[in-house]
Design an enzyme around this catalytic site. Structure first.
Site, PDB file in Angstrom:
ATOM      1  N   CYS A  69       0.334  -1.323   0.082  1.00 25.51           N
ATOM      2  CA  CYS A  69      -0.039  -0.112  -0.305  1.00 25.51           C
ATOM      3  C   CYS A  69       0.981   1.336   0.087  1.00 25.51           C
ATOM      4  O   CYS A  69      -0.244   2.134  -0.572  1.00 25.51           O
ATOM      5  CB  CYS A  69      -0.802  -0.231   1.322  1.00 25.51           C
ATOM      6  SG  CYS A  69      -2.483  -0.975   1.149  1.00 25.51           S
ATOM      7  N   HIS A 121      -9.514   2.762  -2.508  1.00 22.23           N
ATOM      8  CA  HIS A 121      -7.856   2.570  -1.331  1.00 22.23           C
ATOM      9  C   HIS A 121      -7.060   1.736  -3.300  1.00 22.23           C
ATOM     10  O   HIS A 121      -7.007   0.257  -2.613  1.00 22.23           O
ATOM     11  CB  HIS A 121      -7.882   1.723  -0.581  1.00 22.23           C
ATOM     12  CG  HIS A 121      -6.728   1.816  -0.239  1.00 22.23           C
ATOM     13  ND1 HIS A 121      -5.250   2.030  -0.896  1.00 22.23           N
ATOM     14  CD2 HIS A 121      -6.484   0.267   0.766  1.00 22.23           C
ATOM     15  CE1 HIS A 121      -4.242   1.622   0.143  1.00 22.23           C
ATOM     16  NE2 HIS A 121      -4.453   0.899   0.597  1.00 22.23           N
ATOM     17  N   CYS A 158      -0.949   2.974   6.704  1.00 22.98           N
ATOM     18  CA  CYS A 158      -0.421   1.167   7.258  1.00 22.98           C
ATOM     19  C   CYS A 158       0.079   0.139   6.050  1.00 22.98           C
ATOM     20  O   CYS A 158      -0.502   0.207   4.582  1.00 22.98           O
ATOM     21  CB  CYS A 158      -1.416   0.212   7.528  1.00 22.98           C
ATOM     22  SG  CYS A 158      -3.214   0.392   6.814  1.00 22.98           S
TER      23      CYS A 158
END
Length: 381
Positions: A93, A335, A365
């Site tokens: 991510c 996302h 995160c």
């Protein structure tokens, strides 16, 4: 050696597309990202393309059509000269937050004056987890490959974060995002994408007016007795984003507007079964390096992988809710994994400009038990 100041002169992103019937399903990540970079360069026509040192592209699953060093492919497809180098970076991510770190650090050290940090992900055409994952037996026995939803459930249990609180957080995210769109807050960052059918895609698809009754009726998504649902998780989505960075001196020489300074960055590891806590140690490092306290930060972009994960960070870190994701977050906007690091940095700049504030924190995160953080400074000069 004295490090040089690194600045962001512009940022742009595609609208974020939903999975089912999403507009961007017609295009590859390479095609989306190349349009973003090309159009970003068009609106910065004072920038000499042949002086771009590096394009670094973040992607969480760089395989299939995202493979073969998609970063270098994007250099050529976006119309940059062949003299410009291109790399692909994977930190799940945080992939495109890491590309900013790579480019910014190089510029600070004098290795080039101009670079582009980008991020892509197409979670429909290249699924999360990839096509042929291979697991190490020892790590697998240690639950290293735990599903991200299960890590969110662990955090919810650790702090007794209720389903009701998670649902309210998600509802707030959608309402803030819709308000931001209605006020044209994203007009400076969203770059319309031309589609093969001749139409133009120019608005995020995932956000919606919250249906409270439906939200409350959903079954847990990851554990039968859990509290995390599809409504309190970031949606499967696709998109691309890019940031133009350069030395402060080069930006002033070219007469370009400086939108923000990169004050510092940090990465950190944490318990892989509680990956959502990653922003806490990463932010602690970044603040210490910047000589700042959390109270000094005016705007916080905390990537919303899950409502439980965000609420854990907020409560464990005693973070001020009124500064967090003022334009909505990933639960509403989407996302796309490799895109999100650049997206939250760019949206942090948008929020600083909208609110006329000085300091922003962009943090997230990362799967595998990590966190990443970037502190930005906006100067009135």
């Amino acid at each position: 050696m004295e490090l040089r100041n690194v600045v962001i002169v512009d940022y742009g992103r595609s609208p974020i597309s939903k999975a089912k019937g999403g507009a961007l399903n017609q295009l590859t990540s390479l095609e989306i990202g190349s349009q973003v970079i090309a159009k970003l360069l068009e609106r910065n026509d004072k920038l000499p393309k042949d002086q771009v040192e590096l394009v670094a592209v973040g992607c969480a699953f760089p395989e299939a059509e995202n493979g073969l060093n998609v970063g270098r492919a994007m250099v050529i497809k976006s119309g940059l000269p062949s003299s410009v180098a291109g790399i692909t970076v994977n930190q799940f991510c945080a992939s495109s937050q890491q590309t900013l770190m790579v480019v910014a650090d190089a510029i600070a050290c004098g290795k080039g004056d101009i670079g582009i940090a980008a991020g892509i992900e197409h979670m429909v055409r290249v699924p999360m987890g990839g096509y042929n994952p291979s697991y190490d037996k020892e790590l697998n026995s240690n639950n290293f490959y735990i599903g991200m939803g299960d890590t969110a459930e662990n955090l919810a249990k650790d702090l007794n974060i209720s389903r009701e609180d998670q649902e309210q957080f998600a509802i707030d995210s959608h309402e803030k995002a819709l308000k931001a769109w209605n006020e044209n807050a994203f007009s400076s960052e969203v770059i319309p994408i031309e589609l093969p059918d001749g139409s133009t895609f120019d608005r995020d698809e995932c956000m919606k007016e919250p249906n409270v009754e439906k939200i409350k009726s959903l079954k847990p998504a990851f554990q039968a007795d859990g509290t995390v649902t599809a409504a309190t998780s970031s949606p499967v989505s696709s998109g691309a984003a890019a940031i133009i960075l350069m030395s402060e001196d080069k930006a002033k020489e070219l007469g370009l507007n400086i939108r923000a300074y990169v004050k510092t960055t940090a990465v950190a590891g944490c318990d892989h079964e509680r990956m959502g806590m990653g922003p806490l140690p990463a932010t602690e490092k970044a603040l210490k390096r910047a000589g700042m306290q959390l109270d000094d930060i005016d705007v916080i972009e905390l990537n919303e992988a899950f409502a439980a994960q965000s609420l854990y960070v907020i409560r464990e870190g005693n973070w001020p809710m009124d500064k967090i994701n003022v334009l909505g977050g990933a639960i509403a906007l989407g996302h796309p994994l490799g895109m999100s690091g650049a997206r939250i940095i760019g949206t942090a700049i948008t929020a600083l400009e909208k609110l006329d504030k000085k300091y922003a924190l962009a943090t997230m995160c990362v799967g595998g038990g990590q966190g990443a953080a970037t502190i930005l400074e906006r100067r009135s000069e």
